[in-house]
Enzyme design. Sequence first.
Site, PDB file in Angstrom:
ATOM      1  CD  GLU A 134      -0.963  -6.225   4.942  1.00  0.00           C
ATOM      2  OE1 GLU A 134      -0.683  -6.463   3.746  1.00  0.00           O
ATOM      3  OE2 GLU A 134      -1.114  -5.065   5.387  1.00  0.00           O
TER       4      GLU A 134
ATOM      5  CB  CYS B 189      -0.977  -0.042   1.164  1.00  0.00           C
ATOM      6  SG  CYS B 189      -2.394   1.018   0.873  1.00  0.00           S
TER       7      CYS B 189
ATOM      8  CG  HIS C 108      -3.323  -3.310   3.316  1.00  0.00           C
ATOM      9  ND1 HIS C 108      -2.158  -2.926   3.950  1.00  0.00           N
ATOM     10  CD2 HIS C 108      -3.992  -2.173   3.043  1.00  0.00           C
ATOM     11  CE1 HIS C 108      -2.142  -1.611   4.075  1.00  0.00           C
ATOM     12  NE2 HIS C 108      -3.233  -1.127   3.527  1.00  0.00           N
TER      13      HIS C 108
HETATM   14  N1  GLN Z   1      -1.569   6.880   3.128  1.00  0.00           N
HETATM   15  C1  GLN Z   1      -1.731   6.155   1.906  1.00  0.00           C
HETATM   16  C2  GLN Z   1      -3.092   6.400   1.264  1.00  0.00           C
HETATM   17  O1  GLN Z   1      -3.994   6.865   1.915  1.00  0.00           O
HETATM   18  C3  GLN Z   1      -1.473   4.667   2.109  1.00  0.00           C
HETATM   19  C4  GLN Z   1      -2.442   4.003   3.029  1.00  0.00           C
HETATM   20  C5  GLN Z   1      -2.004   2.641   3.501  1.00  0.00           C
HETATM   21  O2  GLN Z   1      -0.822   2.305   3.446  1.00  0.00           O
HETATM   22  N2  GLN Z   1      -2.921   1.849   3.978  1.00  0.00           N
HETATM   23  O3  GLN Z   1      -3.290   6.137   0.114  1.00  0.00           O
END
Ligand code: GLN
Length: 550
Positions: free
Chosen positions: A510, A382, A508
């Site tokens: 994970e 992400c 994500h």
């Molecule tokens: N801050 C980033 C976004 O809002 C990544 C978010 C995250 O890693 N879950 O896109």
Amino acid sequence: MSKFVFVTGGVSSSLGKGLTASSLGRLLKCRGLRVTMCKLDPYINVDPGTMNPGEHGEVFVTEDGGETDLDLGHYERFIDENLGRSSNTTTGTIYSSVIAKERRGDYLGKTVQVIPHVTDEIKDRVLRLAGEDVDVVIVEIGGTVGDIEIVPFLEAIRQFRRDVGRQNVCYVHLTLVPYLAPSGEQKTKPTQHSVTELRSRGIQPDVIVCRSDKDISQGLKRKISLLCDVPIEAVISAIDAESIYEIPLVLHEEGLDAVICAILGIDPAQHPIALGDWEQLVHRVRTAEREVRIGVVGKYVNLPDAYLSVVEALRHAGFHHGVQVRLEWIDAEMVPDLVPSERLHELDGMVIPGGFGERGIEGMVAAARYAREHAIPCLGLCLGLQVMVVEVARDLAGLEGANSREFDSRTPHPVIDLMEDQADVVDKGGTMRLGAYPAMLSPGSQVAEIYGASAVTERHRHRYEVNPRYRARLEAAGLRCSGTSPDDRLVEFVELTDHPYWIGTQAHPEFKSRPDRPHPLFRALLGAALDRAEGREPRLIDIGDLDFVG
Ligand code: GLN
């Protein structure tokens, strides 16, 4: 008719209520029962989405986009079922819906009160999880008895037994039996007090699970049995286990599942336990000898719970390869100082996990660069993908000052930006891309090979995306956008063609890893890390049979 197990905790927080509940869930599943789980959290936040992960731990995202308590991650990993947002209820959600009903006039002019309106709402949430296809609903109550916010929840679960029948409900209470070194004794007094507190709310526990760093003797069990009025076989000793995946075996040895089946009228002859697969898993956990060092470069490294699912996914991959994963927690803010030292070079692999806010970003970009230039296997999750894109933009595409608009609103090259339709939204709740989204993988790419699929779905939680205006320039500089949304608008995966493993995903993954079915991206990361650790030529590893459903 579904049966219900309520798990409360006393004496202290962080005793492992979530793991105890999850382990019980696993044991009941191993008896062929259909299990679902939920958590009732007494705090006022509507969901944990707005809570600081550095304080409260990870926000676990469900398939349907729920931002939930990290215990739901344990539930999913242990019972191997996908849960939904309805499996996590907080005081905030309860009150939101009670107040909405009041505004709609649903209460027909009645005075709206904690009993019955709030308690009915709590009971409704639990009942909604029951059904024809569920044998047992396990409900964990967050917090500890004695907390001021927990009272309506205890009242609701007390009433619940009367509503659905005594034989359909079991109360499990988890306490701490501390060992006092000066007197050389284990003490039962905190357990007695905690049970007294629970009883003062009208709940007599059926089972007491005693957490302790030493085994609880028969004599001590007898004492707890007498003082707390539970049969001695329902006093369960839960000593610290080396790996969390051993806990179901420890609790089974102690007879927890047998006692609960007896209380709920579940015939053990009809539901014999089949623990073989789980025992095999634990055997793999115990016998792993080789070691790989994986650096986690993040900003919440002081509270590793902030990255709980990442850690577990790495461990699952370790079980698969028969290796111990040695985690190196690297504070992203320190990376610029570490680059000249050996610390990064000694890593066999690296993960750049998700996060919000500017702190540590430059360190993550530096770590991504180091991994790229030194052929260190690196997985970006992400935010991790976003910093990888920024890194390529600055260093390979020559876009000086490139950044994410999240961290530099005036960057000349916003390679990561809000989607146009999101640009005006200011509300922090519910404006993210949340939950499962499909992605198409480019044929012949590393990710397609690793997943063994051309289409996958993964869970998301973010606001920002790779800016489509820069995609061609990034690709020309060597960044392969190897997975995109089905309409090709959003970049979901990136990789490099000439690197053993430098992969970023906007999702994500994970959250979908299971102990016996590690996520392919983590499995392949550890494979590449093992190659590095053991001095083999980097290559895309053969990941064997794929039993992961993407
Ligand atoms: N801050 C980033 C976004 O809002 C990544 C978010 C995250 O890693 N879950 O896109």
